[in-house]
Design a protein around this motif. Structure first.
Motif, PDB file in Angstrom:
ATOM      1  N   MET A  84      10.369  66.530  11.374  1.00  0.00           N
ATOM      2  CA  MET A  84       9.938  66.658   9.984  1.00  0.00           C
ATOM      3  C   MET A  84      11.151  66.732   9.059  1.00  0.00           C
ATOM      4  O   MET A  84      11.138  66.170   7.951  1.00  0.00           O
ATOM      5  CB  MET A  84       9.061  67.889   9.809  1.00  0.00           C
ATOM      6  CG  MET A  84       7.724  67.832  10.536  1.00  0.00           C
ATOM      7  SD  MET A  84       6.609  66.580   9.904  1.00  0.00           S
ATOM      8  CE  MET A  84       5.987  67.380   8.431  1.00  0.00           C
ATOM      9  N   SER A  85      12.208  67.407   9.498  1.00  0.00           N
ATOM     10  CA  SER A  85      13.429  67.494   8.709  1.00  0.00           C
ATOM     11  C   SER A  85      14.081  66.125   8.578  1.00  0.00           C
ATOM     12  O   SER A  85      14.521  65.728   7.485  1.00  0.00           O
ATOM     13  CB  SER A  85      14.403  68.487   9.351  1.00  0.00           C
ATOM     14  OG  SER A  85      15.532  68.709   8.530  1.00  0.00           O
ATOM     15  N   ARG A  86      14.134  65.383   9.676  1.00  0.00           N
ATOM     16  CA  ARG A  86      14.719  64.044   9.639  1.00  0.00           C
ATOM     17  C   ARG A  86      13.845  63.087   8.819  1.00  0.00           C
ATOM     18  O   ARG A  86      14.372  62.217   8.115  1.00  0.00           O
ATOM     19  CB  ARG A  86      14.896  63.499  11.060  1.00  0.00           C
ATOM     20  CG  ARG A  86      15.861  64.274  11.930  1.00  0.00           C
ATOM     21  CD  ARG A  86      17.192  64.488  11.245  1.00  0.00           C
ATOM     22  NE  ARG A  86      17.818  63.226  10.888  1.00  0.00           N
ATOM     23  CZ  ARG A  86      18.750  63.101   9.955  1.00  0.00           C
ATOM     24  NH1 ARG A  86      19.150  64.147   9.258  1.00  0.00           N
ATOM     25  NH2 ARG A  86      19.282  61.914   9.697  1.00  0.00           N
ATOM     26  N   LEU A  87      12.534  63.243   8.897  1.00  0.00           N
ATOM     27  CA  LEU A  87      11.640  62.412   8.089  1.00  0.00           C
ATOM     28  C   LEU A  87      11.854  62.697   6.609  1.00  0.00           C
ATOM     29  O   LEU A  87      11.880  61.777   5.787  1.00  0.00           O
ATOM     30  CB  LEU A  87      10.179  62.664   8.483  1.00  0.00           C
ATOM     31  CG  LEU A  87       9.114  61.921   7.667  1.00  0.00           C
ATOM     32  CD1 LEU A  87       9.335  60.416   7.701  1.00  0.00           C
ATOM     33  CD2 LEU A  87       7.715  62.261   8.192  1.00  0.00           C
TER      34      LEU A  87
ATOM     35  N   ALA B 263      -6.300  52.959  11.424  1.00  0.00           N
ATOM     36  CA  ALA B 263      -6.648  53.542  12.726  1.00  0.00           C
ATOM     37  C   ALA B 263      -6.346  55.036  12.779  1.00  0.00           C
ATOM     38  O   ALA B 263      -6.780  55.726  13.703  1.00  0.00           O
ATOM     39  CB  ALA B 263      -5.887  52.821  13.834  1.00  0.00           C
ATOM     40  N   LEU B 264      -5.602  55.545  11.786  1.00  0.00           N
ATOM     41  CA  LEU B 264      -5.256  56.968  11.728  1.00  0.00           C
ATOM     42  C   LEU B 264      -6.274  57.721  10.870  1.00  0.00           C
ATOM     43  O   LEU B 264      -6.985  57.116  10.068  1.00  0.00           O
ATOM     44  CB  LEU B 264      -3.863  57.134  11.112  1.00  0.00           C
ATOM     45  CG  LEU B 264      -2.678  56.528  11.869  1.00  0.00           C
ATOM     46  CD1 LEU B 264      -1.429  56.573  11.004  1.00  0.00           C
ATOM     47  CD2 LEU B 264      -2.448  57.261  13.177  1.00  0.00           C
TER      48      LEU B 264
ATOM     49  N   LEU C 134       3.401  59.918  11.527  1.00  0.00           N
ATOM     50  CA  LEU C 134       3.095  58.488  11.624  1.00  0.00           C
ATOM     51  C   LEU C 134       2.417  57.988  10.348  1.00  0.00           C
ATOM     52  O   LEU C 134       2.719  56.894   9.856  1.00  0.00           O
ATOM     53  CB  LEU C 134       2.213  58.217  12.842  1.00  0.00           C
ATOM     54  CG  LEU C 134       1.937  56.740  13.154  1.00  0.00           C
ATOM     55  CD1 LEU C 134       3.244  55.964  13.329  1.00  0.00           C
ATOM     56  CD2 LEU C 134       1.083  56.610  14.413  1.00  0.00           C
ATOM     57  N   GLU C 135       1.529  58.807   9.787  1.00  0.00           N
ATOM     58  CA  GLU C 135       0.860  58.413   8.539  1.00  0.00           C
ATOM     59  C   GLU C 135       1.879  58.292   7.409  1.00  0.00           C
ATOM     60  O   GLU C 135       1.828  57.340   6.606  1.00  0.00           O
ATOM     61  CB  GLU C 135      -0.218  59.452   8.192  1.00  0.00           C
ATOM     62  CG  GLU C 135      -1.175  59.021   7.086  1.00  0.00           C
ATOM     63  CD  GLU C 135      -0.681  59.353   5.702  1.00  0.00           C
ATOM     64  OE1 GLU C 135      -1.188  58.724   4.735  1.00  0.00           O
ATOM     65  OE2 GLU C 135       0.204  60.217   5.551  1.00  0.00           O
ATOM     66  N   THR C 136       2.827  59.217   7.344  1.00  0.00           N
ATOM     67  CA  THR C 136       3.878  59.162   6.318  1.00  0.00           C
ATOM     68  C   THR C 136       4.765  57.943   6.523  1.00  0.00           C
ATOM     69  O   THR C 136       5.148  57.265   5.554  1.00  0.00           O
ATOM     70  CB  THR C 136       4.730  60.445   6.351  1.00  0.00           C
ATOM     71  OG1 THR C 136       3.878  61.583   6.207  1.00  0.00           O
ATOM     72  CG2 THR C 136       5.774  60.442   5.246  1.00  0.00           C
TER      73      THR C 136
ATOM     74  N   ILE D 266       0.705  44.918   8.807  1.00  0.00           N
ATOM     75  CA  ILE D 266       0.623  45.707  10.041  1.00  0.00           C
ATOM     76  C   ILE D 266       0.527  47.199   9.734  1.00  0.00           C
ATOM     77  O   ILE D 266      -0.160  47.941  10.454  1.00  0.00           O
ATOM     78  CB  ILE D 266       1.826  45.394  10.975  1.00  0.00           C
ATOM     79  CG1 ILE D 266       1.544  45.949  12.372  1.00  0.00           C
ATOM     80  CG2 ILE D 266       3.127  45.953  10.413  1.00  0.00           C
ATOM     81  CD1 ILE D 266       2.502  45.441  13.429  1.00  0.00           C
ATOM     82  N   THR D 267       1.174  47.660   8.647  1.00  0.00           N
ATOM     83  CA  THR D 267       1.070  49.082   8.307  1.00  0.00           C
ATOM     84  C   THR D 267      -0.349  49.431   7.842  1.00  0.00           C
ATOM     85  O   THR D 267      -0.840  50.517   8.134  1.00  0.00           O
ATOM     86  CB  THR D 267       2.084  49.465   7.209  1.00  0.00           C
ATOM     87  OG1 THR D 267       1.970  48.545   6.122  1.00  0.00           O
ATOM     88  CG2 THR D 267       3.504  49.454   7.749  1.00  0.00           C
TER      89      THR D 267
END
Length: 236
Positions: free
Chosen positions: A18-21, A104-105, A83-85, A97-98
């Motif tokens: 989460m920090s890296r994201l 699907a999420l 993954l959603e972010t 593709i996104t």
């Protein structure tokens, strides 16, 4: 049902990713503001491929494959949230593709296109977890280098000991033991100073790993190979 567990209360892998994201979100937004689409896409590539796939997905495999626990549920929640972010971040670069993956999420709108673009969230930042990850990266890198020098296959179980010169880092190294065992594919030696056992010791920035050497392995050949590699690199 969604968990109410705060990011700051989640596991080391969850807090680290989460920090890296959050860092990636900030970087991508800044690059888009500067019309540097090339650097924005490179930042996304580096995060998704190297940090998210190479490290995070490997780190969480044991908890996802184990028993159903609160940590496993929190990890799955983090997996979905990140993954959603990522899909929203990546959407301007790879729209079709996104959209397909995002649908699907779990989602709350008709399309990813009408969702807000991610912005940095200070509560995700965890410099202590990033520091801990740096120790993990160093340790696993040393273990993998030792495998190559000893001509061990990536799947061969090994025994090793870990030590750190800095007392402040020792509790962090101790906390990382389960992850090091998983990624290093081995077991930690509890009696690392037995004189009858041959070991290959490798050190980097105060961190030392000592890999137990099998009786049929010629340590001198491994060291000669390392010296030869250093000489070739020096010539280049």
């Amino acid at each position: 049902p969604r968990l109410s567990k705060l990011v700051s209360e989640r596991s080391f892998p969850d807090r680290w990713i989460m920090s890296r994201l959050n860092h990636t979100v900030e970087l991508v937004n800044n690059e888009l503001e500067a019309y540097r689409f090339d650097r924005a896409s490179l930042a996304l590539y580096q995060f998704i491929w190297h940090e998210y796939c190479d490290w995070y997905l490997e780190l969480i495999k044991p908890v996802l494959q184990g028993q159903e626990t609160e940590e496993a549920r929190a990890t799955r929640q983090t997996l979905v949230d990140t993954l959603e972010t990522i899909m929203r971040l990546l959407h301007p670069f790879m729209p079709f593709i996104t959209e397909e993956i995002w649908q699907a999420l779990p989602h709350d709108r008709d399309s990813v296109m009408v969702k807000s673009y991610p912005v940095p969230d200070a509560s995700w930042t965890a410099p202590d977890m990033e520091e801990r990850f740096a120790l993990l990266d160093q340790t696993v890198s040393l273990l993998r280098t030792a495998r190559v020098l000893l001509n061990y296959s990536p799947a061969q179980p090994i025994q090793f000991a870990i030590a750190h010169d800095n007392p402040a880092h020792r509790p962090q190294v101790e906390a990382l033991h389960p992850h090091i065992v998983h990624l290093g594919r081995g077991t930690i030696e509890r009696e690392p100073n037995r004189p009858t056992v041959k070991r290959l010791r490798m050190a980097r920035e105060g961190l030392t790993v000592a890999v137990t050497v099998a009786d049929d392995v010629d340590v001198q050949k491994a060291l000669d190979r390392l010296v030869k590699q250093q000489d070739e690199q020096a010539k280049e």
